[in-house]
Design a protein around this motif. Structure first.
Motif, PDB file in Angstrom:
ATOM      1  N   PHE A  27      38.916  -1.220  22.276  1.00 41.45           N
ATOM      2  CA  PHE A  27      37.578  -0.641  22.308  1.00 41.45           C
ATOM      3  C   PHE A  27      36.575  -1.326  21.381  1.00 41.45           C
ATOM      4  CE2 PHE A  27      40.432   3.017  23.353  1.00 41.45           C
ATOM      5  CZ  PHE A  27      40.120   3.045  24.702  1.00 41.45           C
ATOM      6  N   ILE A  28      36.876  -2.522  20.904  1.00 39.94           N
ATOM      7  CA  ILE A  28      35.833  -3.289  20.224  1.00 39.94           C
ATOM      8  C   ILE A  28      34.897  -3.810  21.304  1.00 39.94           C
ATOM      9  CG2 ILE A  28      35.319  -5.393  18.939  1.00 39.94           C
ATOM     10  CD1 ILE A  28      37.683  -4.913  17.215  1.00 39.94           C
ATOM     11  N   ALA A  29      33.646  -3.397  21.233  1.00 36.64           N
ATOM     12  CA  ALA A  29      32.695  -3.639  22.322  1.00 36.64           C
ATOM     13  C   ALA A  29      31.537  -4.509  21.828  1.00 36.64           C
ATOM     14  CB  ALA A  29      32.197  -2.317  22.877  1.00 36.64           C
ATOM     15  N   GLY A  30      30.460  -4.536  22.622  1.00 36.02           N
ATOM     16  CA  GLY A  30      29.312  -5.358  22.273  1.00 36.02           C
ATOM     17  C   GLY A  30      29.539  -6.805  22.645  1.00 36.02           C
ATOM     18  N   SER A  31      28.719  -7.676  22.108  1.00 39.78           N
ATOM     19  CA  SER A  31      28.778  -9.095  22.449  1.00 39.78           C
ATOM     20  C   SER A  31      29.410  -9.899  21.315  1.00 39.78           C
ATOM     21  CB  SER A  31      27.369  -9.613  22.729  1.00 39.78           C
ATOM     22  OG  SER A  31      26.537  -9.424  21.585  1.00 39.78           O
ATOM     23  N   LEU A  69      44.365  -9.855  13.885  1.00 36.35           N
ATOM     24  CA  LEU A  69      44.508  -8.415  14.131  1.00 36.35           C
ATOM     25  C   LEU A  69      44.969  -8.243  15.573  1.00 36.35           C
ATOM     26  CD1 LEU A  69      41.144  -7.257  12.497  1.00 36.35           C
ATOM     27  CD2 LEU A  69      43.399  -7.360  11.421  1.00 36.35           C
ATOM     28  N   ARG A  70      46.247  -7.934  15.729  1.00 36.19           N
ATOM     29  CA  ARG A  70      46.813  -7.824  17.074  1.00 36.19           C
ATOM     30  C   ARG A  70      47.390  -6.440  17.297  1.00 36.19           C
ATOM     31  NH1 ARG A  70      50.880 -12.451  18.594  1.00 36.19           N
ATOM     32  NH2 ARG A  70      51.807 -11.915  16.595  1.00 36.19           N
ATOM     33  N   ASN A  71      47.240  -5.953  18.514  1.00 29.65           N
ATOM     34  CA  ASN A  71      47.813  -4.661  18.860  1.00 29.65           C
ATOM     35  C   ASN A  71      48.352  -4.714  20.277  1.00 29.65           C
ATOM     36  OD1 ASN A  71      48.269  -1.823  18.111  1.00 29.65           O
ATOM     37  ND2 ASN A  71      46.945  -1.418  19.865  1.00 29.65           N
ATOM     38  N   SER A  72      49.423  -4.007  20.519  1.00 31.15           N
ATOM     39  CA  SER A  72      50.049  -4.002  21.844  1.00 31.15           C
ATOM     40  C   SER A  72      49.281  -3.103  22.801  1.00 31.15           C
ATOM     41  CB  SER A  72      51.497  -3.534  21.732  1.00 31.15           C
ATOM     42  OG  SER A  72      52.053  -3.337  23.019  1.00 31.15           O
ATOM     43  N   LEU A  73      49.102  -3.571  24.029  1.00 30.70           N
ATOM     44  CA  LEU A  73      48.458  -2.753  25.062  1.00 30.70           C
ATOM     45  C   LEU A  73      49.346  -1.591  25.479  1.00 30.70           C
ATOM     46  CD1 LEU A  73      46.864  -5.487  27.350  1.00 30.70           C
ATOM     47  CD2 LEU A  73      45.762  -4.111  25.597  1.00 30.70           C
ATOM     48  N   ASN A  74      50.626  -1.667  25.137  1.00 27.43           N
ATOM     49  CA  ASN A  74      51.557  -0.598  25.495  1.00 27.43           C
ATOM     50  C   ASN A  74      51.491   0.583  24.531  1.00 27.43           C
ATOM     51  OD1 ASN A  74      52.564  -2.118  27.662  1.00 27.43           O
ATOM     52  ND2 ASN A  74      53.988  -3.207  26.323  1.00 27.43           N
ATOM     53  N   GLU A  75      50.630   0.474  23.529  1.00 31.27           N
ATOM     54  CA  GLU A  75      50.453   1.562  22.568  1.00 31.27           C
ATOM     55  C   GLU A  75      49.042   2.129  22.727  1.00 31.27           C
ATOM     56  OE1 GLU A  75      52.619   2.863  20.626  1.00 31.27           O
ATOM     57  OE2 GLU A  75      54.275   1.426  20.718  1.00 31.27           O
ATOM     58  N   PRO A  76      48.829   3.049  23.686  1.00 36.95           N
ATOM     59  CA  PRO A  76      47.468   3.517  23.989  1.00 36.95           C
ATOM     60  C   PRO A  76      46.795   4.260  22.845  1.00 36.95           C
ATOM     61  CG  PRO A  76      49.096   4.843  25.149  1.00 36.95           C
ATOM     62  CD  PRO A  76      49.836   3.692  24.542  1.00 36.95           C
ATOM     63  N   THR A  77      47.575   4.793  21.916  1.00 32.46           N
ATOM     64  CA  THR A  77      46.969   5.562  20.824  1.00 32.46           C
ATOM     65  C   THR A  77      46.533   4.678  19.658  1.00 32.46           C
ATOM     66  OG1 THR A  77      49.142   5.966  19.828  1.00 32.46           O
ATOM     67  CG2 THR A  77      48.332   7.586  21.424  1.00 32.46           C
ATOM     68  N   LEU A  78      46.878   3.402  19.710  1.00 33.42           N
ATOM     69  CA  LEU A  78      46.521   2.481  18.635  1.00 33.42           C
ATOM     70  C   LEU A  78      45.376   1.591  19.104  1.00 33.42           C
ATOM     71  CD1 LEU A  78      50.064   1.450  17.334  1.00 33.42           C
ATOM     72  CD2 LEU A  78      48.555   3.270  16.496  1.00 33.42           C
ATOM     73  N   TYR A  79      44.242   1.695  18.453  1.00 38.85           N
ATOM     74  CA  TYR A  79      43.081   0.917  18.867  1.00 38.85           C
ATOM     75  C   TYR A  79      42.060   0.846  17.740  1.00 38.85           C
ATOM     76  CZ  TYR A  79      41.075   5.601  19.486  1.00 38.85           C
ATOM     77  OH  TYR A  79      40.648   6.885  19.269  1.00 38.85           O
ATOM     78  N   MET A  80      41.059  -0.003  17.945  1.00 37.25           N
ATOM     79  CA  MET A  80      39.890  -0.060  17.078  1.00 37.25           C
ATOM     80  C   MET A  80      38.651   0.120  17.923  1.00 37.25           C
ATOM     81  SD  MET A  80      40.622  -3.217  14.451  1.00 37.25           S
ATOM     82  CE  MET A  80      42.092  -3.258  13.419  1.00 37.25           C
ATOM     83  N   LYS A  81      37.710   0.857  17.408  1.00 39.78           N
ATOM     84  CA  LYS A  81      36.451   1.083  18.115  1.00 39.78           C
ATOM     85  C   LYS A  81      35.321   0.605  17.212  1.00 39.78           C
ATOM     86  CE  LYS A  81      36.021   4.748  20.612  1.00 39.78           C
ATOM     87  NZ  LYS A  81      35.848   6.165  21.069  1.00 39.78           N
TER      88      LYS A  81
END
Length: 583
Positions: free
Chosen positions: A113-117, A78-90
């Motif tokens: 925005f995948i967080a935690g440990s 699962l890869r996403n570009s950092l240049n696309e600020p509106t595309l993310y997973m939380k």
């Protein structure tokens, strides 16, 4: 970093063999994937919406690959570009991912925005060869259990929020060829156990708070091609063993606390193409043997304590060099060395090297794209020389004694940044900024000169992002056409003789985050339109003739009072309230 990402992409592609699925995915693997999907509370990429149906191996579950004969998941990418600020997973990483017992590649990158440990259950992924979790928001300690993955070849946890020490258990990953822990908050020394990682080809620990010496065992990494320890707190000298790394191509040690001399043995690094030792405390002479590095194209030794004399560079010295930076050492060059003037260099940086006299004549001016000769003692007129640098993109000649009229300055078409601040430049801005100004020009720094005349009208074709014309003799008004500079991020007109009102159109510059109009003769009110600029981080209206209510809204009413002092009658937060007669 671009080279490292290319390596990861190449290795990832090599692990992907597209085949048509035959066996249906196992219920255990499907359950593990759905548990991960459930742990993601928001997915703007839309990838996980494809995870429907009973068969996760049918090719329709995006990012999932299986062994066609067993129905076991082998790759999760699962890869996403950092240049696309509106595309993310939380969300978080589900511990159930540890149940994917046949997983070989786990690549969850750029979700932001995948967080935690990292769950301790990842220790069960004993078939894993690639673990890439970079550019997320993971935090906590790097778990020791990752050292229990015997076949791991690539480990990248870069661009997260990990803290604490680097676990010694990672030294058990004897198959590891790529380790990237950059851009975290890791501390402490490099573990002694890392001496076992003899297959390493890439080691990137940059942008952390690691300390202690660079360990001598690093010379055992005979396959190492990339070493990046920059932006840490490493101290001491370069271990002698470093000079045995014959395959090393890129060495970045900048922004540390390293000291001592550079050994003549540096010529043993026969594959070295890029060397950056800047912003340390290295001293002594730059060894003459460094000129024998046949592949070296980029050399940055700036901001150290290297002293004269520079090595003599023969006709065969530095045969591949394109970029050199010797700025801010203990060098008293007097003149630009002949080898720098004669080589086909694209970047020349000799700031603070005590250069004197007229601007140097370069043998190959057409090749230079970036030139920094700032903070020296250069004199005279540079306009004719700059006109011959047809490939020039960035030029910085600030803090010299250059004397010429702006009307003589003809910048090459491709120049994006020009810095002539703190010189003796005269003339009018209209000579530089007019309807013939190149659309490539983004930064103009002309502060602390003797420029006079008015601020010219700005056409819509201008793409300026920085305009710094403070501390000159500029008069007249701020033109209403300032509103055409829609890309402007920084505007400094301070310490001039500018009069009239602040134009309402200034509030249309939505990218503006720095505005300094202090110490002029501006009158009238601060326009309410400036409240539209939400990006503003710094303003200064001090010492003008402004009057009336400061616009009451963020951010203008929360800046310090000093930004508004010494005007005629400004009032309202952060200054005292207005009197009832003031409107």
């Amino acid at each position: 970093m671009q080279n490292l990402r290319w390596v990861l992409n190449l290795l990832l592609v090599s692990s992907f063999v597209h085949t048509s699925s035959q066996a249906i995915c196992t219920s255990q693997d499907r359950a593990a994937l759905l548990a991960f999907k459930l742990s993601i509370t928001k997915d703007t990429t839309g990838v996980l919406s494809s995870w429907v149906g009973k068969d996760c191996c049918n090719g329709e579950w995006e990012g999932v690959q299986c062994n066609p004969s067993t129905g076991k998941v082998t790759n999760l990418v699962l890869r996403n570009s950092l240049n696309e600020p509106t595309l993310y997973m939380k969300g978080t990483l589900s511990p159930a991912l540890g149940n994917l017992g046949s997983l070989q590649v786990l690549f969850i990158s750029g979700t932001k925005f995948i967080a935690g440990s990292i769950p301790n259950t990842f220790s069960k992924l004993t078939s894993l060869t690639q673990l890439v979790l970079d550019d997320n928001s993971l935090k906590g300690n790097v778990p020791s259990c990752l050292g229990h993955l015997p076949f791991l070849e690539i480990l990248s946890l870069a661009g997260n929020r990990f803290s604490g020490v680097v676990p010694a258990s990672l030294g058990s990953l004897r198959s590891l060829s790529v380790m990237m822990l950059a851009r975290n908050s890791l501390s402490g020394p490099i573990p002694v156990t890392f001496k076992n990682l003899v297959k390493l080809q890439t080691l990137d620990l940059s942008f952390n708070s690691l300390s202690g010496p660079i360990p001598n065992f690093i010379g055992q990494f005979r396959n190492l091609t990339t070493l990046d320890l920059s932006s840490n707190r490493f101290s001491g000298g370069l271990p002698v063993s470093v000079y045995t790394l014959g395959k090393l191509q890129d060495m970045s040690l900048e922004r540390n606390d390293l000291s001592g001399p550079i050994s003549d043995r540096i010529s043993n690094l026969k594959s070295l193409s890029s060397l950056d030792l800047s912003s340390n405390k290295f001293n002594g002479h730059i060894p003459a043997s460094i000129t024998r590095l046949q592949s070296l194209w980029s050399l940055n030794l700036s901001r150290n304590h290297f002293s004269d004399p520079l090595p003599v560079v023969g006709i065969r010295g530095f045969p591949s060099l394109l970029s050199v930076d010797l700025s801010y050492n203990n060098l008293n060059l007097g003149a630009v060395p002949s080898w720098i003037k004669e080589k086909r260099l694209t970047e020349i940086n000799l700031a603070g090297c005590k250069l004197r006299g007229a601007f140097p004549k370069l043998t190959r001016p057409h090749d230079v794209t970036s030139l920094d000769l700032s903070d020296n003692f250069l004199t005279g007129d540079v306009s004719a020389f700059l006109a011959n640098m047809t490939s020039l993109q960035k030029v910085k000649l600030s803090k010299n004694q250059l004397r010429f009229d702006l009307s003589k300055l003809k910048l090459p078409e491709g120049v994006s940044s020009v810095d002539l601040s703190s010189n003796l430049v005269t003339g009018s801005l209209s000579s530089l900024l007019n309807d013939k100004t190149s659309r490539f020009l983004e930064e103009v720094h002309l502060s602390n000169n003797q420029i006079s005349g008015r601020i010219p009208d700005f056409t819509e074709s201008l793409n300026l992002k920085v305009l710094n014309i403070g501390s000159n003799k500029i008069s007249g008004q701020i033109p209403s056409s300032i509103s055409n500079l829609v890309e402007l991020v920084r505007l400094d007109i301070s310490r001039n003789h500018v009069s009239g009102v602040i134009p309402q159109g200034l509030g249309q510059l939505m990218q503006l985050n720095w505005l300094d109009l202090s110490i002029n003769a501006l009158t009238g009110r601060i326009p309410d339109s400036l409240l539209n600029i939400k990006a503003m981080k710094h303003v200064n209206f001090r010492a003008n003739r402004l009057c009336g209510l400061i616009p009451q809204g963020r951010p203008l009413n929360i800046f310090p009072a000093a930004a508004y002092l010494h005007n005629l009658c400004l009032c309202g937060k952060p200054l005292p309230p207005c009197r009832k007669t003031t409107k």
